[in-house]
Design an enzyme around this catalytic site. Structure first.
Site, PDB file in Angstrom:
ATOM      1  N   ASP A   1      -1.289   3.674  -0.855  1.00  9.93           N
ATOM      2  CA  ASP A   1      -2.449   4.208  -1.549  1.00  9.93           C
ATOM      3  C   ASP A   1      -2.685   5.663  -1.133  1.00  9.93           C
ATOM      4  O   ASP A   1      -2.589   6.009   0.046  1.00  9.93           O
ATOM      5  CB  ASP A   1      -3.674   3.362  -1.192  1.00  9.93           C
TER       6      ASP A   1
ATOM      7  N   GLU B   1      15.184  -0.347   9.601  1.00 10.98           N
ATOM      8  CA  GLU B   1      15.507  -1.321  10.642  1.00 10.98           C
ATOM      9  C   GLU B   1      15.433  -2.748  10.111  1.00 10.98           C
ATOM     10  O   GLU B   1      16.120  -3.638  10.606  1.00 10.98           O
ATOM     11  CB  GLU B   1      14.525  -1.199  11.811  1.00 10.98           C
TER      12      GLU B   1
END
Length: 571
Positions: free
Chosen positions: A220, A269
């Site tokens: 956002d 990751e």
């Protein structure tokens, strides 16, 4: 309590998630506004269990992922975009166990889950902010926000002339005399991203939800985290451009990109992380597939938007330039070409969107004359709006890249433009300036059944009143009915998934077409969209795959009705 599809899915369904490593390049992502989607506990407010109960519907619709608007612990001053605790579910939506169950059930049905992240500001009820207020000037916690002394003889004037997106000053004075910055409501103080603790906290929040199994984040106000050094005054600007369509000292600053490069390393990751299939999995694991970031980035140009999706930053950015384009062939072609041109060098997919929780639904926008913006207060010509909305959807889904669908648009829902003032909850409505404050109209709970309490939304009414006749647009009424808007979406989404020339890509081949008509080829696929108010004659490009209205074929020519789109296959 609703019945949920908790049975273990076959290994082939589970493997679907991992099979498409770059799934986001051509994904169709469905936005769920939880409070308005489905109410499981009968309190009039949608919840996570309600979403979970409707996963089979979303799976059968043919989407790839579900984006959930905020469900975090919040005082709800701005419908959950004022977050008090980023690691907790607000009780109105359920709890963390409900979130975990929703994620697992979605994965079992080969649906991914994307959650909203709100990093520009917190709630004023966030523990950091409450302590900062209590400790007073000089508190180290005040450095995590933008606290400043005021101007004027006694500090009675705001520190600068910035205005809130919701109208009025972007500063509020606290009893000890200092002021704090809030680009949105006063209950939403902006974080100071120059403070290392803020970055540390959000990297931890990312890992919390990634560990729970989410497949990505919609960010956002992704363009707003970093403010210009010294917080300089605004120059002479049109305040209607505050959302980012002009150069502003609080939006689209270059410093935001260092933040997203750090975040990208965390997401990478998890790209190949394995997670357990469930409590009865007996040690079996599955690959999770790629995780993604999606930016809500209002920028002055699509070129600036492209900066957010460079290879080491975010994966997608909303294409607000396309959302705001009129139903006009020349305008649409220009923004399509420009979007594809600027995304190609950075290797990111284009995104396409027609509606969301902040703008008037496109079935109503297109029902009104062009030029009225994205927040419209008039119902307009309902029949015309629906006809254009169906055609615009087929055009959008034919374009290369990823598409976003807002809940209920597959039913052809219009905006509810006649909500009484006393039921409105949009904070911008009460500010008297800034945004129009009429976003409630696109947030009215959607209808599932022809009759019954709140048309199947839940057993306890709905938090915003639904209009009479809402049930005639419901899933129950449209399901299985040839030509209905719901079945048009289902057919189009299935066709998009199955056709080898649809989905990911970076270009289209434009074909010669009459004025007001768009026609392009992608391999053996051809899309023709008539944006005019009259029927047009076009070549027959093969076999009709999907059409938003009936196409009449005579020999080598086809008559395409006004405001209609057709998909052809030449193979």
């Amino acid at each position: 309590m609703s019945q949920h599809s908790a049975d273990p899915a076959p290994d082939t369904a589970l493997a679907t998630i991992a099979a498409h490593r770059d799934w986001w390049r051509d994904a169709v992502i469905y936005q769920v506004y939880p409070r308005s989607f489905a109410d499981d506990n009968g309190d009039g407010m949608g919840d996570l269990e309600g979403v979970r109960s409707r996963l089979p519907y979303l799976r059968d619709l043919g989407i790839d992922a579900v984006w959930l608007s905020p469900f975090y612990a919040s005082p709800q001053a701005d419908a959950g975009y004022d977050v008090a605790d980023y690691r907790a579910v607000d009780p109105m939506f359920g709890n963390l166990m409900d979130a975990d169950a929703l994620i697992r059930d979605a994965h079992a049905q080969s649906l991914r889950i994307i959650v909203d992240l709100v990093p520009n500001h917190s709630s004023d009820q966030h523990e950091w902010f409450k302590r900062a207020l209590a400790e007073g000037p000089g508190s180290p916690l005040r450095e995590r926000y933008h606290f400043r002394p005021g101007k004027g003889e006694n500090g009675e004037l705001p520190p600068n002339n910035w205005e809130s997106i919701f109208g009025g000053p972007a500063w509020t004075r606290v009893p000890d005399g200092e002021w704090y910055l809030h680009l949105f409501a006063p209950e939403q103080p902006d974080f100071n991203w120059n403070h290392p603790a803020v970055g540390d906290e959000f990297r931890s929040i990312l890992r919390f939800w990634l560990d729970m199994g989410v497949d990505g984040f919609r960010i956002d106000v992704a363009h707003g985290l970093v403010k210009a050094e010294g917080l300089p005054d605004l120059g002479s600007h049109d305040q209607l451009k505050l959302l980012g369509n002009d150069v502003m000292p609080f939006f689209d600053q270059d410093g935001v990109h260092a933040i997203y490069r750090q975040w990208r390393t965390i997401l990478d990751e998890y790209a190949h992380q394995k997670e357990p299939e469930g409590p009865s999995s007996e040690g079996r694991w599955r690959e999770t597939g790629g995780r993604i970031f999606v930016a809500e980035a209002w920028t002055p140009t699509v070129e600036r938007t492209a900066n957010y999706v460079r290879p080491d930053e975010l994966h997608q950015a909303f294409n607000f330039q396309y959302l705001g384009t009129h139903w006009d062939a020349s305008e649409l072609r220009a923004v399509i070409d420009r979007t594809l041109d600027v995304m190609r060098p950075v290797g990111a997919p284009a995104t396409w969107v027609l509606s969301n929780h902040d703008v008037t639904r496109h079935a109503t926008r297109f029902a009104n004359e062009a030029g009225l913006g994205t927040q419209i207060r008039e119902a307009g010509d309902r029949e015309l709006g629906l006809r254009r909305a169906r055609a615009a959807t087929l055009l959008m889904l034919a374009l290369p890249g990823s598409a976003y669908v807002y809940q209920g648009e597959e039913l052809g829902l219009p905006d509810v433009v006649d909500l009484p003032d006393e039921v409105r909850q949009d904070p911008a409505f009460f500010r008297g300036a800034g945004q129009d404050g009429f976003r409630d109209g696109c947030r009215v709970p959607i209808p599932w059944t022809r009759e019954g309490s709140s048309y199947g939304f839940g057993s306890g009414g709905s938090w915003l009143p639904q209009p009479g006749g809402w049930g005639e647009l419901s899933v129950e009424v449209q399901q299985g009915v040839a030509g209905s808007t719901l079945e048009l979406y289902r057919t189009a989404l299935t066709t998009r998934r199955d056709h080898p020339d649809l989905g990911a890509g970076e270009s289209v081949e434009w074909l010669t077409a009459p004025e007001g008509v768009l026609a392009f080829r992608r391999g053996e696929f051809v899309c023709v969209a008539n944006t005019t108010g009259e029927a047009v004659t076009t070549p027959v490009y093969g076999r009709v795959l999907v059409a938003s209205a009936e196409v009449t074929i005579g020999g080598a020519e086809a008559e395409l009705p006004a405001d209609a789109t057709v998909w052809w296959t030449t193979g």
